[in-house]
Design a protein around this motif. Structure first.
Motif, mmCIF file in Angstrom:
data_model
loop_
_atom_site.group_PDB
_atom_site.id
_atom_site.type_symbol
_atom_site.label_atom_id
_atom_site.label_comp_id
_atom_site.label_asym_id
_atom_site.label_seq_id
_atom_site.Cartn_x
_atom_site.Cartn_y
_atom_site.Cartn_z
ATOM 1 N N ALA A 12 0.843 -1.193 0.000
ATOM 2 C CA ALA A 12 0.000 0.000 0.000
ATOM 3 C C ALA A 12 0.878 1.243 0.000
ATOM 4 C CB ALA A 12 -0.917 0.002 1.222
ATOM 5 N N SER A 15 2.921 3.036 3.065
ATOM 6 C CA SER A 15 2.858 2.143 4.218
ATOM 7 C C SER A 15 4.212 1.516 4.519
ATOM 8 C CB SER A 15 1.847 1.012 3.957
ATOM 9 O OG SER A 15 2.379 0.059 3.034
ATOM 10 N N THR A 32 2.150 -2.513 4.570
ATOM 11 C CA THR A 32 0.819 -3.092 4.391
ATOM 12 C C THR A 32 0.838 -3.836 3.065
ATOM 13 O OG1 THR A 32 -0.264 -1.360 5.661
ATOM 14 C CG2 THR A 32 -1.650 -2.613 4.136
ATOM 15 N N LYS A 34 -1.114 -5.970 0.241
ATOM 16 C CA LYS A 34 -2.454 -6.160 -0.319
ATOM 17 C C LYS A 34 -2.428 -7.324 -1.301
ATOM 18 C CE LYS A 34 -4.101 -1.453 0.071
ATOM 19 N NZ LYS A 34 -4.929 -0.451 -0.590
ATOM 20 N N ASN A 35 -3.456 -8.161 -1.235
ATOM 21 C CA ASN A 35 -3.591 -9.330 -2.098
ATOM 22 C C ASN A 35 -4.806 -9.120 -3.007
ATOM 23 O OD1 ASN A 35 -3.984 -11.855 -3.246
ATOM 24 N ND2 ASN A 35 -4.277 -12.931 -1.313
ATOM 25 N N SER A 36 -4.579 -9.022 -4.308
ATOM 26 C CA SER A 36 -5.687 -8.800 -5.241
ATOM 27 C C SER A 36 -6.293 -10.102 -5.768
ATOM 28 C CB SER A 36 -5.207 -7.944 -6.424
ATOM 29 O OG SER A 36 -4.213 -8.638 -7.161
ATOM 30 N N ILE A 76 -2.033 -13.336 3.911
ATOM 31 C CA ILE A 76 -2.651 -12.140 3.340
ATOM 32 C C ILE A 76 -3.999 -12.622 2.793
ATOM 33 C CG2 ILE A 76 -2.404 -10.191 1.785
ATOM 34 C CD1 ILE A 76 0.594 -11.052 1.478
ATOM 35 N N LYS A 79 -8.340 -10.907 -1.608
ATOM 36 C CA LYS A 79 -8.916 -9.565 -1.795
ATOM 37 C C LYS A 79 -8.798 -8.714 -0.526
ATOM 38 C CE LYS A 79 -10.664 -10.416 -5.943
ATOM 39 N NZ LYS A 79 -10.042 -9.919 -7.127
ATOM 40 N N GLY A 80 -7.747 -8.975 0.271
ATOM 41 C CA GLY A 80 -7.590 -8.266 1.538
ATOM 42 C C GLY A 80 -6.158 -7.827 1.757
ATOM 43 N N GLU A 81 -5.862 -7.502 3.005
ATOM 44 C CA GLU A 81 -4.532 -6.998 3.326
ATOM 45 C C GLU A 81 -4.144 -7.374 4.743
ATOM 46 O OE1 GLU A 81 -5.227 -2.781 2.696
ATOM 47 O OE2 GLU A 81 -5.405 -2.462 4.854
#
Length: 131
Positions: A12, A15, A32, A34-36, A76, A79-81
């Motif tokens: 992020a 971060s 941070t 993030k996992n897409s 992770i 779709k979250g972080e």
């Protein structure tokens, strides 16, 4: 052996920083991730050519005190972080392999459960505000 680089994991914006301490004291790393992807990704190992030892810790508070809990792996979410921020999680970066000072970048490789890696340069600062 060259590992494929993940396109699902990113850091992020703003971060990412490494808290510099003098006299080769352990540095704390913050990021941070993030996992897409639609699949949770487990970080199974973290390596840095700039530190001999990288360990993930979580600060856990109870009514009397706080303690650091070591995590050999962490996830992770899909779709979250996961946020490594002061007072929660942090990366303990020990035994630098070179002289590291504010303004430098630490190089880190996160090994993921899908066989890929996420590479990042983490800027070294004395505080998070120094962008």
């Amino acid at each position: 052996m060259k590992m494929p680089v993940s396109v699902d994991v990113v850091a992020a914006e703003k971060s990412v920083w490494l808290r510099w301490l003098p006299n080769e004291l352990p540095a704390a790393g913050y990021i941070t991730l993030k996992n897409s992807s639609d699949t949770p990704l487990e970080v199974t190992k973290i390596h840095s050519p700039d530190y001999k030892k990288i360990t993930a810790y979580q600060t856990v508070m109870d009514s009397e005190s706080s303690k650091m809990v070591k995590h050999d792996t962490f996830t992770i979410p899909a779709k979250g972080e996961i946020a490594f921020v002061p007072g929660k999680y942090h990366l303990m970066c020990e035994k630098p392999t070179r002289r590291i000072t504010p303004g430098d970048n630490g190089r880190f490789i996160f090994f993921l459960s899908d066989g890929k890696v996420f590479k990042v340069r983490i800027p070294v600062r004395t505080s998070p505000e120094l962008y």
